[in-house]
Motif scaffolding. Structure first.
Motif, mmCIF file in Angstrom:
data_model
loop_
_atom_site.group_PDB
_atom_site.id
_atom_site.type_symbol
_atom_site.label_atom_id
_atom_site.label_comp_id
_atom_site.label_asym_id
_atom_site.label_seq_id
_atom_site.Cartn_x
_atom_site.Cartn_y
_atom_site.Cartn_z
ATOM 1 N N LEU A 1 -24.234 -27.640 33.313
ATOM 2 C CA LEU A 1 -22.961 -27.660 34.020
ATOM 3 C C LEU A 1 -22.918 -28.847 34.976
ATOM 4 C CD1 LEU A 1 -20.234 -26.555 34.768
ATOM 5 C CD2 LEU A 1 -21.353 -24.882 36.265
ATOM 6 N N MET A 2 -24.032 -29.122 35.651
ATOM 7 C CA MET A 2 -24.088 -30.291 36.533
ATOM 8 C C MET A 2 -23.756 -31.556 35.760
ATOM 9 S SD MET A 2 -26.058 -33.174 37.268
ATOM 10 C CE MET A 2 -27.772 -32.861 36.868
ATOM 11 N N ARG A 3 -24.353 -31.727 34.594
ATOM 12 C CA ARG A 3 -24.113 -32.919 33.784
ATOM 13 C C ARG A 3 -22.649 -33.007 33.341
ATOM 14 N NH1 ARG A 3 -28.821 -35.278 30.968
ATOM 15 N NH2 ARG A 3 -30.696 -34.563 32.060
ATOM 16 N N THR A 4 -22.090 -31.893 32.909
ATOM 17 C CA THR A 4 -20.699 -31.896 32.463
ATOM 18 C C THR A 4 -19.761 -32.251 33.609
ATOM 19 O OG1 THR A 4 -21.205 -30.209 30.803
ATOM 20 C CG2 THR A 4 -18.892 -30.532 31.362
ATOM 21 N N LEU A 5 -19.980 -31.657 34.773
ATOM 22 C CA LEU A 5 -19.152 -31.965 35.933
ATOM 23 C C LEU A 5 -19.286 -33.434 36.325
ATOM 24 C CD1 LEU A 5 -19.868 -28.807 38.130
ATOM 25 C CD2 LEU A 5 -17.761 -29.319 36.877
ATOM 26 N N TYR A 6 -20.489 -33.949 36.251
ATOM 27 C CA TYR A 6 -20.750 -35.338 36.632
ATOM 28 C C TYR A 6 -20.048 -36.313 35.692
ATOM 29 C CZ TYR A 6 -23.572 -39.091 38.735
ATOM 30 O OH TYR A 6 -23.985 -40.212 39.403
ATOM 31 N N TYR A 7 -20.174 -36.076 34.391
ATOM 32 C CA TYR A 7 -19.588 -36.981 33.396
ATOM 33 C C TYR A 7 -18.060 -36.930 33.388
ATOM 34 C CZ TYR A 7 -24.327 -37.130 31.406
ATOM 35 O OH TYR A 7 -25.683 -37.285 31.207
ATOM 36 N N THR A 8 -17.489 -35.767 33.694
ATOM 37 C CA THR A 8 -16.033 -35.603 33.617
ATOM 38 C C THR A 8 -15.320 -35.787 34.958
ATOM 39 O OG1 THR A 8 -16.159 -33.224 34.014
ATOM 40 C CG2 THR A 8 -16.267 -33.960 31.706
ATOM 41 N N SER A 9 -16.051 -35.773 36.050
ATOM 42 C CA SER A 9 -15.486 -35.838 37.408
ATOM 43 C C SER A 9 -14.659 -34.601 37.745
ATOM 44 C CB SER A 9 -14.644 -37.101 37.613
ATOM 45 O OG SER A 9 -15.428 -38.263 37.472
ATOM 46 N N ARG A 10 -14.871 -33.516 37.021
ATOM 47 C CA ARG A 10 -14.135 -32.291 37.311
ATOM 48 C C ARG A 10 -14.735 -31.557 38.508
ATOM 49 N NH1 ARG A 10 -10.376 -30.068 34.137
ATOM 50 N NH2 ARG A 10 -9.825 -31.187 32.242
ATOM 51 N N THR A 11 -13.986 -30.590 39.024
ATOM 52 C CA THR A 11 -14.426 -29.795 40.159
ATOM 53 C C THR A 11 -14.682 -28.349 39.745
ATOM 54 O OG1 THR A 11 -12.156 -29.227 40.771
ATOM 55 C CG2 THR A 11 -13.121 -31.201 41.799
ATOM 56 N N VAL A 12 -15.404 -27.642 40.618
ATOM 57 C CA VAL A 12 -15.560 -26.189 40.482
ATOM 58 C C VAL A 12 -15.061 -25.545 41.767
ATOM 59 C CG1 VAL A 12 -17.445 -26.135 38.814
ATOM 60 C CG2 VAL A 12 -17.965 -26.386 41.246
ATOM 61 N N THR A 13 -14.638 -24.314 41.669
ATOM 62 C CA THR A 13 -14.102 -23.609 42.826
ATOM 63 C C THR A 13 -15.213 -22.925 43.608
ATOM 64 O OG1 THR A 13 -13.780 -21.534 41.627
ATOM 65 C CG2 THR A 13 -11.984 -23.160 41.531
ATOM 66 N N ALA A 14 -14.875 -22.519 44.823
ATOM 67 C CA ALA A 14 -15.821 -21.761 45.638
ATOM 68 C C ALA A 14 -16.204 -20.461 44.941
ATOM 69 C CB ALA A 14 -15.205 -21.469 47.007
ATOM 70 N N ALA A 15 -15.239 -19.823 44.279
ATOM 71 C CA ALA A 15 -15.524 -18.565 43.583
ATOM 72 C C ALA A 15 -16.529 -18.781 42.456
ATOM 73 C CB ALA A 15 -14.227 -17.964 43.032
ATOM 74 N N GLU A 16 -16.407 -19.902 41.747
ATOM 75 C CA GLU A 16 -17.357 -20.196 40.671
ATOM 76 C C GLU A 16 -18.755 -20.430 41.223
ATOM 77 O OE1 GLU A 16 -14.946 -22.327 37.105
ATOM 78 O OE2 GLU A 16 -14.825 -23.345 39.041
ATOM 79 N N LEU A 17 -18.858 -21.146 42.339
ATOM 80 C CA LEU A 17 -20.174 -21.372 42.934
ATOM 81 C C LEU A 17 -20.752 -20.083 43.498
ATOM 82 C CD1 LEU A 17 -20.016 -24.855 44.699
ATOM 83 C CD2 LEU A 17 -20.729 -24.250 42.379
ATOM 84 N N HIS A 18 -19.886 -19.216 43.976
ATOM 85 C CA HIS A 18 -20.352 -17.910 44.443
ATOM 86 C C HIS A 18 -20.964 -17.131 43.279
ATOM 87 C CE1 HIS A 18 -19.850 -13.595 45.616
ATOM 88 N NE2 HIS A 18 -20.283 -14.063 46.778
ATOM 89 N N ALA A 19 -20.344 -17.234 42.117
ATOM 90 C CA ALA A 19 -20.868 -16.552 40.933
ATOM 91 C C ALA A 19 -22.225 -17.108 40.524
ATOM 92 C CB ALA A 19 -19.881 -16.683 39.775
ATOM 93 N N HIS A 20 -22.464 -18.397 40.788
ATOM 94 C CA HIS A 20 -23.763 -19.016 40.484
ATOM 95 C C HIS A 20 -24.788 -18.749 41.577
ATOM 96 C CE1 HIS A 20 -22.668 -21.101 36.839
ATOM 97 N NE2 HIS A 20 -21.610 -21.638 37.417
ATOM 98 N N GLY A 21 -24.346 -18.171 42.694
ATOM 99 C CA GLY A 21 -25.269 -17.835 43.774
ATOM 100 C C GLY A 21 -25.477 -18.918 44.809
ATOM 101 N N SER A 22 -24.786 -20.038 44.688
ATOM 102 C CA SER A 22 -25.002 -21.136 45.632
ATOM 103 C C SER A 22 -24.084 -21.073 46.853
ATOM 104 C CB SER A 22 -24.844 -22.492 44.929
ATOM 105 O OG SER A 22 -23.668 -22.555 44.175
ATOM 106 N N VAL A 23 -22.986 -20.322 46.767
ATOM 107 C CA VAL A 23 -22.136 -20.074 47.930
ATOM 108 C C VAL A 23 -22.356 -18.635 48.373
ATOM 109 C CG1 VAL A 23 -19.747 -19.724 48.674
ATOM 110 C CG2 VAL A 23 -20.377 -21.812 47.467
ATOM 111 N N TRP A 24 -22.670 -18.467 49.656
ATOM 112 C CA TRP A 24 -22.994 -17.143 50.174
ATOM 113 C C TRP A 24 -21.777 -16.232 50.212
ATOM 114 C CZ3 TRP A 24 -26.659 -13.787 51.246
ATOM 115 C CH2 TRP A 24 -26.440 -12.786 52.197
ATOM 116 N N ARG A 25 -20.646 -16.784 50.676
ATOM 117 C CA ARG A 25 -19.466 -15.951 50.870
ATOM 118 C C ARG A 25 -18.209 -16.790 50.738
ATOM 119 N NH1 ARG A 25 -18.247 -12.643 56.490
ATOM 120 N NH2 ARG A 25 -16.356 -11.530 55.803
ATOM 121 N N VAL A 26 -17.162 -16.234 50.136
ATOM 122 C CA VAL A 26 -15.862 -16.894 50.009
ATOM 123 C C VAL A 26 -14.848 -16.075 50.792
ATOM 124 C CG1 VAL A 26 -14.075 -17.701 48.430
ATOM 125 C CG2 VAL A 26 -16.475 -17.735 47.712
#
Length: 272
Positions: A150-175
């Motif tokens: 996912l990191m590679r795909t985001l990097y190559y495409t310049s796309r973004t992810v939401t706070a909710a998506e990062l929360h699902a991956h465990g990297s955001v503590w709270r939204v």
């Protein structure tokens, strides 16, 4: 305007970034931020630092206009300034909680990727539009937020992810709703600051010591390719389209300082 530090509660320092209109930091801003973070961490009365921002978004990366105007000298300054600011988050003697609102792009990823915890508003989006700006870097830090492919795909495409998506991956503590961001960040910081201060500092050093990736060395390696792109001319070719009708994306604010982030990987729509 600039970088300021306050202590709203015992044991907590809040370092706030405010560079209107979109918190795209000039070279001096990155160094000021690094100094503020290191100073807060050295204060024996501080047990947790909250990294926050005023304005529309948390961080839009470097000031592209400064680099366009001053060329290689500004690029070198931005690289060194970012290196120092990112390292200051990681090496802060006490835990750092990032309070992210709105867009967190480019250099913003370097800051939050090195933070100990992230609290984000519901409207927060995260991404690295570096390939659209004639630059490289901070994949080191994005890799701390999402899985490898996912990191590679985001990097190559310049796309973004939401706070909710990062929360699902465990990297955001709270939204939380945007209006509740400060309170949520201070709540987490307060829970951390309730621990013994000396033991917290030992814990931070211990956790950094077992990290599988040397983030300073990894990021410095990435920066070498930014310079290669600069000396070969490819960086200027891409960067000179920034903020123009033919360039990638639309600005999120002031004169050519940042682009409107592309849609998230799930929605395919504009995010900010």
């Amino acid at each position: 305007m600039g970088v300021s530090t306050s202590c709203p509660e015992k044991g907590i320092a809040v370092v706030t970034v405010d560079f209107p209109p979109v918190n795209a930091l000039p070279v001096s801003g990155w160094y000021d931020l690094a100094d503020a973070l290191r100073s807060a961490g050295r204060d024996s009365g501080i047990r947790c630092v909250v990294l926050a921002a005023r304005g529309r978004g948390f961080n839009a990366g470097v000031d592209i206009k400064e680099i366009q105007k001053e060329g290689g000298r500004a690029l070198a300054g931005a690289n060194r300034g970012c290196f120092e600011a990112f390292a200051a988050v990681y090496e802060c003697e006490v835990p750092v909680v990032a309070a992210v609102r709105g867009f967190c792009l480019g250099g913003g990823i370097g800051l939050v990727g090195n933070a100990d915890a992230i609290v984000a508003s519901e409207d927060a989006v995260f991404g690295l539009p570096e390939l659209d700006r004639g630059a490289l870097g901070a994949a080191t830090h994005l890799a701390r937020l999402v899985p490898a492919q996912l990191m590679r795909t985001l990097y190559y495409t310049s796309r973004t992810v939401t706070a909710a998506e990062l929360h699902a991956h465990g990297s955001v503590w709270r939204v939380v709703p945007r209006e509740g961001l400060t309170a949520a960040a201070l709540e987490l910081a307060g829970e951390i600051a309730a621990k013994d201060g000396e033991l917290l500092r030992l814990a931070k050093a211990a956790i950094n010591g077992i990290d599988p990736v040397d983030v300073r060395r990894s990021y410095r390696f990435e920066q070498g390719f930014t310079f290669e792109a600069h000396v070969t001319g490819v960086a200027d070719r891409v960067r000179n389209t920034f903020g123009t009708a033919g360039g990638k994306g639309e600005r999120v604010g002031g004169p050519g300082e940042a682009e409107e982030p592309k849609g998230s990987r799930t929605s395919g729509k504009e995010d900010a």
